[in-house]
Enzyme design. Sequence first.
Site, PDB file in Angstrom:
ATOM      1  N   LEU A  69      14.529  17.531 -24.808  1.00  0.00           N
ATOM      2  CA  LEU A  69      14.411  16.484 -23.255  1.00  0.00           C
ATOM      3  C   LEU A  69      15.846  16.802 -22.826  1.00  0.00           C
ATOM      4  O   LEU A  69      16.726  16.674 -23.313  1.00  0.00           O
ATOM      5  CB  LEU A  69      14.139  15.284 -23.739  1.00  0.00           C
ATOM      6  CG  LEU A  69      13.805  14.523 -22.433  1.00  0.00           C
ATOM      7  CD1 LEU A  69      12.760  13.267 -22.778  1.00  0.00           C
ATOM      8  CD2 LEU A  69      15.133  13.914 -21.750  1.00  0.00           C
ATOM      9  N   GLY A  77      21.982   9.944 -13.654  1.00  0.00           N
ATOM     10  CA  GLY A  77      21.969   8.696 -12.725  1.00  0.00           C
ATOM     11  C   GLY A  77      20.634   8.418 -11.953  1.00  0.00           C
ATOM     12  O   GLY A  77      20.560   7.406 -11.239  1.00  0.00           O
ATOM     13  N   GLY A  81      15.678  11.194 -16.923  1.00  0.00           N
ATOM     14  CA  GLY A  81      15.430  11.487 -18.335  1.00  0.00           C
ATOM     15  C   GLY A  81      14.463  10.221 -18.747  1.00  0.00           C
ATOM     16  O   GLY A  81      13.418  10.530 -19.703  1.00  0.00           O
ATOM     17  N   ASP A 107      14.842  14.624 -32.456  1.00  0.00           N
ATOM     18  CA  ASP A 107      16.096  14.889 -33.100  1.00  0.00           C
ATOM     19  C   ASP A 107      17.106  14.696 -32.110  1.00  0.00           C
ATOM     20  O   ASP A 107      17.194  15.693 -31.258  1.00  0.00           O
ATOM     21  CB  ASP A 107      16.074  16.213 -33.630  1.00  0.00           C
ATOM     22  CG  ASP A 107      14.881  16.297 -34.929  1.00  0.00           C
ATOM     23  OD1 ASP A 107      15.540  15.232 -36.026  1.00  0.00           O
ATOM     24  OD2 ASP A 107      14.237  17.282 -35.087  1.00  0.00           O
ATOM     25  N   TYR A 117      17.586   7.106 -26.751  1.00  0.00           N
ATOM     26  CA  TYR A 117      16.591   6.792 -27.625  1.00  0.00           C
ATOM     27  C   TYR A 117      16.137   5.547 -27.902  1.00  0.00           C
ATOM     28  O   TYR A 117      15.270   4.620 -28.003  1.00  0.00           O
ATOM     29  CB  TYR A 117      16.121   8.019 -28.417  1.00  0.00           C
ATOM     30  CG  TYR A 117      15.804   9.134 -28.118  1.00  0.00           C
ATOM     31  CD1 TYR A 117      14.825   9.489 -27.125  1.00  0.00           C
ATOM     32  CD2 TYR A 117      16.732  10.272 -28.058  1.00  0.00           C
ATOM     33  CE1 TYR A 117      14.622  10.544 -26.478  1.00  0.00           C
ATOM     34  CE2 TYR A 117      16.439  11.465 -27.636  1.00  0.00           C
ATOM     35  CZ  TYR A 117      15.310  11.768 -26.803  1.00  0.00           C
ATOM     36  OH  TYR A 117      15.016  13.033 -26.340  1.00  0.00           O
ATOM     37  N   GLY A 121      13.520   1.687 -27.766  1.00  0.00           N
ATOM     38  CA  GLY A 121      12.714   1.240 -29.136  1.00  0.00           C
ATOM     39  C   GLY A 121      12.781   2.270 -30.241  1.00  0.00           C
ATOM     40  O   GLY A 121      12.238   2.047 -31.157  1.00  0.00           O
ATOM     41  N   PHE A 122      13.166   3.431 -29.920  1.00  0.00           N
ATOM     42  CA  PHE A 122      13.083   4.419 -31.313  1.00  0.00           C
ATOM     43  C   PHE A 122      14.205   3.980 -32.216  1.00  0.00           C
ATOM     44  O   PHE A 122      15.010   3.438 -31.933  1.00  0.00           O
ATOM     45  CB  PHE A 122      13.719   5.734 -30.790  1.00  0.00           C
ATOM     46  CG  PHE A 122      12.631   6.580 -30.025  1.00  0.00           C
ATOM     47  CD1 PHE A 122      11.893   7.647 -30.530  1.00  0.00           C
ATOM     48  CD2 PHE A 122      12.552   6.578 -28.690  1.00  0.00           C
ATOM     49  CE1 PHE A 122      11.138   8.420 -29.911  1.00  0.00           C
ATOM     50  CE2 PHE A 122      11.536   7.217 -27.960  1.00  0.00           C
ATOM     51  CZ  PHE A 122      10.799   8.200 -28.707  1.00  0.00           C
TER      52      PHE A 122
END
Length: 144
Positions: A69, A77, A81, A107, A117, A121-122
């Site tokens: 990603l 900004g 993402g 990863d 991430y 919530g990752f």
Amino acid sequence: MDQYLKTQASQDIKKNVAVTYVLTPRDSELIMGYYTLSSIGIFPGELPEELVKRLPRYPVLPGVLLGRLARAKKFRGKDIGLYLLMDALKRSLAVANQIGIVAVIVDAKDEKAVAFYQDYGFMAFPDNDRRLFLPLSTIKKLDL
């Protein structure tokens, strides 16, 4: 960002290893960002025990790997993402409705990416703090 798109993406697609999704403005070839998705097998022993208890007892569990990603520096900004991440999760949810998955895996390349991430919530794998997962149950709650 450009290096992967120039040298590897088409090979990954031809070999059915990953699919690349590219974000561009309307009527423009300017690349704002991209991500890749592929399937991944998740060994239950790699996941936290409290999550494994709620999953079927299979030797390998199905997941989606958000392999890359990236967004162009020019769009720093601008929440590109976040937009790419939400699109990837939406596509992963669609896959889950067709073939079944238990989580999306990433990863992270560095601590800044880990924090990005984790903001959504990752959670880190117990034995690898750069490999993170987001359970399907969490994705379903996102109203994508």
